[in-house]
Write a protein that holds these residues in place. Structure first.
Motif, PDB file in Angstrom:
ATOM      1  N   GLY B 146       0.824  -1.209   0.000  1.00  0.00           N
ATOM      2  CA  GLY B 146       0.000   0.000   0.000  1.00  0.00           C
ATOM      3  C   GLY B 146       0.854   1.253   0.000  1.00  0.00           C
ATOM      4  N   MET B 147       1.859   1.303   0.882  1.00  0.00           N
ATOM      5  CA  MET B 147       2.728   2.478   0.940  1.00  0.00           C
ATOM      6  C   MET B 147       3.480   2.642  -0.357  1.00  0.00           C
ATOM      7  N   ALA B 148       3.938   1.499  -0.906  1.00  0.00           N
ATOM      8  CA  ALA B 148       4.698   1.559  -2.158  1.00  0.00           C
ATOM      9  C   ALA B 148       3.809   2.125  -3.275  1.00  0.00           C
ATOM     10  N   MET B 149       2.582   1.665  -3.292  1.00  0.00           N
ATOM     11  CA  MET B 149       1.668   2.135  -4.333  1.00  0.00           C
ATOM     12  C   MET B 149       1.495   3.647  -4.256  1.00  0.00           C
ATOM     13  N   LEU B 150       1.223   4.128  -3.046  1.00  0.00           N
ATOM     14  CA  LEU B 150       0.993   5.556  -2.884  1.00  0.00           C
ATOM     15  C   LEU B 150       2.239   6.372  -3.199  1.00  0.00           C
ATOM     16  N   LEU B 151       3.360   5.932  -2.639  1.00  0.00           N
ATOM     17  CA  LEU B 151       4.583   6.728  -2.746  1.00  0.00           C
ATOM     18  C   LEU B 151       5.127   6.752  -4.173  1.00  0.00           C
ATOM     19  N   ARG B 166       2.823  15.456   0.839  1.00  0.00           N
ATOM     20  CA  ARG B 166       1.437  15.020   0.970  1.00  0.00           C
ATOM     21  C   ARG B 166       1.316  13.512   0.788  1.00  0.00           C
ATOM     22  N   THR B 167       1.999  13.022  -0.234  1.00  0.00           N
ATOM     23  CA  THR B 167       1.973  11.586  -0.501  1.00  0.00           C
ATOM     24  C   THR B 167       2.554  10.808   0.673  1.00  0.00           C
ATOM     25  N   VAL B 168       3.683  11.321   1.152  1.00  0.00           N
ATOM     26  CA  VAL B 168       4.328  10.646   2.287  1.00  0.00           C
ATOM     27  C   VAL B 168       3.374  10.608   3.470  1.00  0.00           C
ATOM     28  N   ALA B 169       2.701  11.702   3.715  1.00  0.00           N
ATOM     29  CA  ALA B 169       1.770  11.762   4.833  1.00  0.00           C
ATOM     30  C   ALA B 169       0.648  10.756   4.650  1.00  0.00           C
ATOM     31  N   ALA B 173      -0.200   7.583   6.984  1.00  0.00           N
ATOM     32  CA  ALA B 173      -1.535   7.400   7.547  1.00  0.00           C
ATOM     33  C   ALA B 173      -2.017   5.978   7.286  1.00  0.00           C
ATOM     34  N   LEU B 174      -1.729   5.503   6.105  1.00  0.00           N
ATOM     35  CA  LEU B 174      -2.115   4.143   5.746  1.00  0.00           C
ATOM     36  C   LEU B 174      -1.465   3.124   6.689  1.00  0.00           C
ATOM     37  N   ALA B 175      -0.239   3.415   7.079  1.00  0.00           N
ATOM     38  CA  ALA B 175       0.474   2.473   7.949  1.00  0.00           C
ATOM     39  C   ALA B 175       0.039   2.601   9.405  1.00  0.00           C
ATOM     40  N   LEU B 330      10.162   2.648  -9.149  1.00  0.00           N
ATOM     41  CA  LEU B 330      10.200   2.960  -7.740  1.00  0.00           C
ATOM     42  C   LEU B 330       9.288   2.023  -6.930  1.00  0.00           C
ATOM     43  N   TYR B 331       8.135   1.694  -7.497  1.00  0.00           N
ATOM     44  CA  TYR B 331       7.204   0.813  -6.795  1.00  0.00           C
ATOM     45  C   TYR B 331       7.900  -0.475  -6.380  1.00  0.00           C
ATOM     46  N   SER B 332       8.590  -1.108  -7.320  1.00  0.00           N
ATOM     47  CA  SER B 332       9.302  -2.361  -7.026  1.00  0.00           C
ATOM     48  C   SER B 332      10.405  -2.117  -6.013  1.00  0.00           C
ATOM     49  N   THR B 333      11.108  -1.026  -6.182  1.00  0.00           N
ATOM     50  CA  THR B 333      12.193  -0.720  -5.249  1.00  0.00           C
ATOM     51  C   THR B 333      11.653  -0.604  -3.825  1.00  0.00           C
ATOM     52  N   ILE B 334      10.558   0.114  -3.691  1.00  0.00           N
ATOM     53  CA  ILE B 334      10.009   0.331  -2.355  1.00  0.00           C
ATOM     54  C   ILE B 334       9.559  -1.002  -1.737  1.00  0.00           C
TER      55      ILE B 334
END
Lengths: 765, 396
Positions: B146-151, B166-169, B173-175, B330-334
């Motif tokens: 979920g975090m990877a998707m958002l970030l 904003r994205t980080v926040a 929040a998701l976590a 980045l998604y895969s990296t995260i």
């Protein structure tokens, strides 16, 4: 495959990924390093911890070796008894500290709840006996006399008795063969203390928590040999204590047997005769005090003259050593140590000391010879000896005219020795001693082994004392304050003596030396010292260390370690003098002061030698001494407050000899009846299975009771206290131990007693 | 940079058996060192779990092989889940993520209802039809994804270089939602794992240093707060006390760590031999088939065996790092970074507590410890890593 980003991805992410990688690597290296540290670097430490974790040790106590008499008769062995024990650790876990359990237990055992509770309390400075002196982690025996029914009750109702066990256990038994008690010689056991465990931890024979340790007598001296080694079986157990495996087993090694030179038969006779003599004495009236004799204590030693081995050693009053087995009860302890008990734990043969009286005259005679007075010279045995205007009387003022030293011994003439002692004192400078004074009388006493331990293999022997110039000084230093406080110039006897002592008690006065010459005054000796000295006269001059232990034999009988006689010196007189003393002492028995007690004795077959002694004790009745010897044996008996040497001790000593040699009243010998006509040379045989070959012990049948016979007039010397003003009076004002054989002055109390603040001996200041 | 992460053409139809052995087939492109290491760890785990439980009749219901078969079965299911992940592909999961995330959070909420079960002081188990599940294990995965998707969304779309504040926040929040639930259980160990996962995700996302430092600060502040406010149970405080002082009360609070250290220390270089360890057969170490499984290896296999386990984790993490660094999106990296943080922390924490360099907390050793949900989760994570690996070249 390359690490360079193929896309436009930022170096920041790339750097961070490398950071993560480094971090991960260092975390793993940390784990690896720690693993190495635990397993390789410190591995051994943890391995031993792991083994300690899961190993339970079950201790099988070693069976203690037996103490045997010279022919193999067990004096102390073991028997199986049902022992009920309580685990303090378990009891203390209960809410009421186990009170309910102990109360129930008391009910089953038929004991008082308090007695049971007292047994499991721990000893400390304030707790009187009974209390538990061993480790609190070890089961504490409540009783070793449980009946099978009681044991069964406890086992079947295990839920009612948590922490209580009832197991058959080998316990010490003092067999008293043929009623030969031998109590003080054997000693007793009590549980090992934590301090002892610590002290012996790294020694060759460490203690186990369950061990019993010899506290007195032979049990103590030969504790190491008797104890053996407990077996330890190690079981591997899991966390819940379930046994998984038996890893190691170290079987119990029973203790070795100690063969003594004690002869159970003779021992019995000695004990019986000592008690009889004391009983008899109590029926006699003391002519000096007008009261019946107290005969409060006594001792007798029977020794092999040529080896110093002790054949019998009795001390009265005595006690039943079995009282100590399985923990002593409060009642028994009070009986053994209370004020009324008169210290039955003391072995008065080595721990009782008294003035020797005339049996000391062999020393005085030897001293005179050393000082240059010929043995066969002529010495005036006047009826009294005058000193500074005061008169020292001979016994019943009887004079014999000029006689030899031998004759002086035979008739026990005091005045001859008064004069000699006085003359020597003067030669040494009198009250102001010359430099290098000879002090022959004192030196000779020391050379006879007096004033020092004989080295017997029993613990806590006392030294006695030789009141020489140095001792006078030391003693005065210690007591002058009390004397000077108490002393009055014109007070009663004691006050006048104290007054004198205060003024010049630090000097050896004429009166001191005169008294000393006949074994009176401040001199103290033990029966074993006198036995050693008389044995030396009989054997040609060797002072043997008396021994009770004769050999140590392994439980299978294979390894025999003999305890050889050793000596601590030679008598300081030549063979000629010894021969002359021998002759004189023989005359004592045949025609002298002891002859009336040896009527009918076969003097030609078994030459008897004797010397009687009657020592005065201030404020008490006289101490009876009788020192005798034949070719092979020396017998010395003493009884406190019992009258004269031959009068009180004579029949008893004669009866001991009669039994040993198999003589009847008329001196007819029957070797069949003889208990020990010759010293026992052979050691008893022990089979490889541990069984011991021993003769059956016959009970002692004394010859018919004798009617008390009055001392013939003029029988022997009785020293009557000289008039005050001459110093040499027996130590008034704090001289300890002159009260006969009553205490152990200066000696240690029987060691190993519980440190419960309950001195057993009532040691005097 | 293209937007070639479109899922088209990466459907399940591509992974046919016929293509398995083709030159560029999935099987050939798999990260075999990663797979073999993970598999080896699971198999070693099977043996160790068996050794620890074969004579624990109170646990194994009389069957010495009870835990052995279960552990092997769990491994099998785990491998199947890995293949499933591979088959779906980590990218395809993005679309399903809101559902998966919601589901995992919902399951966790169920734990707090009477359906949940408390084990070792933490109410983190869900018992359904006789099977017990630990939803917090799955949450680790959904939080990462979920975090990877958002970030990564806007970065991978090429809009930005780094995720904006904003994205980080939003991602945080998701976590935070599952973290709060887990705190209620309370399962402090999993909270810590999630915190470390967030840290790994933020690091991998390229989020501003301020966020990273802020998170570290918040973590430290949170720890102090937790300590000061006294929300910790006594047993948790005791664990820290026993950690701080290894000699503390070896029969009480220090028992666990002390016995664990004795077990490992007594192993020496080569160990006492399999099934020969006295600490293990004597059952002196509690929870030895789960949290303290490493002590079995330490005692019975010694430095060589226990070291091998650490080495295998090294291989797993090394390959994961390679995958993270090699992927272009980045998604895969995260995702990879989150998994690395997860594995690394949990491994270090678990082995570290057995070795006495970390305080005791109820975290299983990935692959090795007995426990179904945890096994499934780590194998799913391996599936995600493999998925990232095999898709990388094609996305270039």
């Amino acid at each position: 495959m390359t690490n360079i980003p193929e896309t436009g991805r930022t170096p920041r992410v790339q750097i961070r990924l490398i950071m993560i990688q480094i971090l991960v690597l260092s975390l793993l290296l940390t784990l690896g390093g720690r693993l190495w540290y635990l397993q390789i670097r410190n591995g051994d430490e943890y391995a031993s911890e792991a083994s300690g974790n899961h190993v339970q040790r079950v201790v099988t106590p070693a069976v203690r070796g037996s103490i045997l008499d010279a022919r193999g008769v067990p004096l102390a062995d073991n028997e199986t008894r049902l022992v009920v024990s309580a685990s303090r650790t378990d009891l203390m876990k209960m809410r009421d500290d186990g009170d309910a359990v102990l109360t129930r237990l008391a009910e089953v055992l038929g004991m008082k709840p308090k007695d049971v509770a007292d047994k499991v309390r721990l000893c400390n400075a304030e707790t009187p006996q009974p209390c538990w002196n061993g480790s609190p982690y070890q089961p504490i025996p409540i009783t070793d006399e449980a009946t099978p029914k009681q044991a069964l009750q406890i086992r079947e109702r295990a839920e009612d008795f948590p922490g209580i066990t009832a197991e058959p256990t080998a316990v010490r038994r003092y067999t008293a063969p043929g009623k030969a008690n031998t109590a003080q010689v054997l000693g007793y056991l009590s549980p090992v203390t934590d301090d002892e465990i610590q002290a012996a931890k790294d020694s060759e024979s460490p203690y186990l928590r369950s061990d019993q340790v010899g506290r007195s007598g032979l049990e103590r001296t030969y504790d190491k040999q008797l104890r053996g080694k407990a077996g330890v079986t190690a079981y591997e157990v899991d966390k819940l204590g379930r046994v998984m495996d038996q890893t190691q087993s170290d079987p119990a090694r029973p203790g070795s047997n100690v063969v003594t030179s004690i002869d159970a038969h003779v021992q019995r006779v000695a004990e019986y005769e000592l008690n009889q003599a004391m009983k008899l004495a109590r029926t006699q009236t003391d002519k000096i005090t007008g009261r019946k004799y107290e005969a409060d204590s006594g001792a007798v030693v029977v020794m092999e003259s040529k080896t110093g081995r002790v054949v019998a050693m009795a001390s009265a009053p005595d006690y039943d050593p079995n009282a100590w087995v399985g923990g002593i009860s409060g009642k028994d302890y009070a009986k053994l140590t209370g004020e009324k008990s008169n210290n039955p734990l003391l072995n008065r043969a080595i721990q009782g000391q008294a003035a020797p009286g005339s049996i000391f005259k062999v020393v005085s005679a030897s001293a005179a010879v050393r000082a240059g007075y010929p043995f066969n010279g002529r010495y005036n045995c006047s009826s009294s000896y005058s000193l500074g205007g005061q008169s020292f009387a001979n016994f019943e003022s009887k004079g014999y005219g000029p006689i030899s030293l031998g004759r002086a011994l035979e008739v026990s003439c005091n005045t001859v020795f008064y004069a000699l002692g006085h003359k020597e004192w003067q030669r040494d400078g009198g009250i102001k001693p010359k430099k290098g004074a000879n002090d022959w009388f004192y030196k000779t006493a020391r050379d006879f082994g007096l004033g020092a331990e004989t080295g017997i293999d029993l613990p806590n022997e006392v030294t006695g004392r030789i009141p020489d110039r140095q001792w006078k000084k030391d003693y005065w230093q210690a007591n002058k304050d009390a004397w000077c406080k108490q002393g009055k110039r014109r007070g009663d006897y004691a006050e006048r003596i104290a007054y004198e002592n205060c003024l010049e008690g630090n000097r050896l006065r004429a009166g001191d030396s005169v008294n000393y010459a006949i074994g009176q005054g401040d001199i103290l000796v033990t029966p074993i010292q006198m036995a050693t000295a008389y044995a030396a006269i009989s054997n040609g001059g060797t002072l043997y260390d008396p021994t009770v232990g004769k050999a140590v034999i392994s439980p299978d009988g294979k390894k025999i370690t003999e305890i050889k006689p050793t000596s601590h010196g030679k008598l300081p007189i030549g063979a000629k003098t010894i021969k002359q003393l021998n002759g004189a002492l023989r005359d004592v028995a045949t025609q002298g002061t002891a002859s009336w007690r040896f009527g009918g004795w076969p003097h030609d077959k078994i030459p008897m030698h004797a010397k009687t002694g009657t020592a005065q004790v201030y404020g008490k009745q006289t101490t009876s001494w009788l020192a005798t010897y034949t070719k092979d044996f020396t017998v010395v008996m003493t009884i406190s407050q019992a009258g004269t040497g031959s009068g009180a001790s004579g029949p008893a000593v004669r009866n001991i000899y009669n039994a040993m040699y198999g003589l009847d009243e008329n001196g007819k010998q029957s070797l069949k009846k003889a208990l020990l006509p010759k010293p026992q040379k052979k050691l008893p045989k022990i089979d490889s299975d541990g069984s011991i070959h021993a003769p059956k012990v016959r009970p002692y049948e004394p010859l018919k009771e004798e009617d008390p016979v009055d001392d013939p007039a003029g029988e022997e010397e009785v020293f009557t206290a000289g008039p005050p003003g001459f110093g040499g009076s027996p130590g008034v004002g704090g001289s300890p131990g002159v009260g006969g054989l009553g205490g152990a002055p200066g000696g240690a109390p029987p060691a190993g007693l519980p440190p419960a603040g309950a001195p057993v001996t009532g040691r005097q200041p | 940079m293209t937007s070639g992460f479109s899922v088209s053409g990466y459907g399940p139809d591509r992974v046919g058996l016929s293509k398995l052995l083709a030159r560029d087939s999935v099987v050939r492109r798999l990260d075999w060192p990663l797979l073999v290491s993970a598999l080896a760890l699971s198999l070693i785990g099977t043996v160790l779990v068996y050794s620890a439980t074969r004579n624990r009749t109170e646990l194994n219901q009389g069957d010495p092989y009870f835990f052995l078969t279960r552990h092997a079965m769990n491994t099998g299911i785990g491998v199947a889940l890995m293949i499933g992940m591979l088959w779906i592909g980590h990218r395809a999961l993005r679309t399903a993520l809101p559902v998966l995330y919601g589901l995992s959070v919902f399951l966790m909420l169920l734990v707090l209802t009477p359906m949940g079960a408390t084990i070792n002081g933490a109410r983190s188990w869900l018992v359904i039809a006789g099977f017990s599940l630990q939803p917090s294990e799955f949450v680790k995965i959904t939080v990462i994804l979920g975090m990877a998707m958002l970030l990564a969304a806007r970065v991978d779309a090429g809009d930005r270089t780094y995720p904006d504040h904003r994205t980080v926040a939003q991602a945080l929040a998701l976590a935070v939602v599952p973290i709060v639930i887990i705190m209620l259980m309370p399962d402090l160990g999993t909270v810590m794992v999630l915190a470390v996962i967030i840290l790994g995700v933020l690091l991998g996302s390229g989020a501003s240093n301020r966020w990273v430092l802020g998170l570290l600060g918040a973590g430290a502040g949170g720890a102090v707060a937790v300590w000061q406010l006294g929300v910790l149970d006594e047993y948790q405080i005791n664990r820290f006390a026993a950690f701080a002082n290894p000699a503390l009360d070896p029969a009480g609070v220090g028992y666990n760590t002390n016995q664990a250290r004795i077990a490992i220390g007594s192993g020496g270089l080569t160990g006492t031999g399999l099934f020969q360890g006295s600490q293990t057969t004597g059952q002196f170490v509690p929870e030895q088939q789960t949290d303290f499984v490493f002590t079995v290896a330490g005692e019975e296999l010694g430095f060589l065996g226990a070291g091998l386990i650490i080495l295998l984790f090294g291989v797993v993490l090394w390959r994961a790092c390679r995958i993270a660094r090699a992927t272009t999106e980045l998604y895969s990296t995260i995702v990879a970074a989150g998994i690395i943080a997860w594995f690394a922390f949990q491994t270090f924490q678990n082995i570290g507590m057995a070795l006495g360099i970390m305080p005791v907390s109820g975290l299983p050793l990935p692959f090795v410890s007995y426990g179904g949900t945890a096994m499934f989760a780590v194998w799913m994570a391996i599936g995600l890593l493999q998925s990232i690996k095999i898709q990388r070249p094609l996305s270039a």
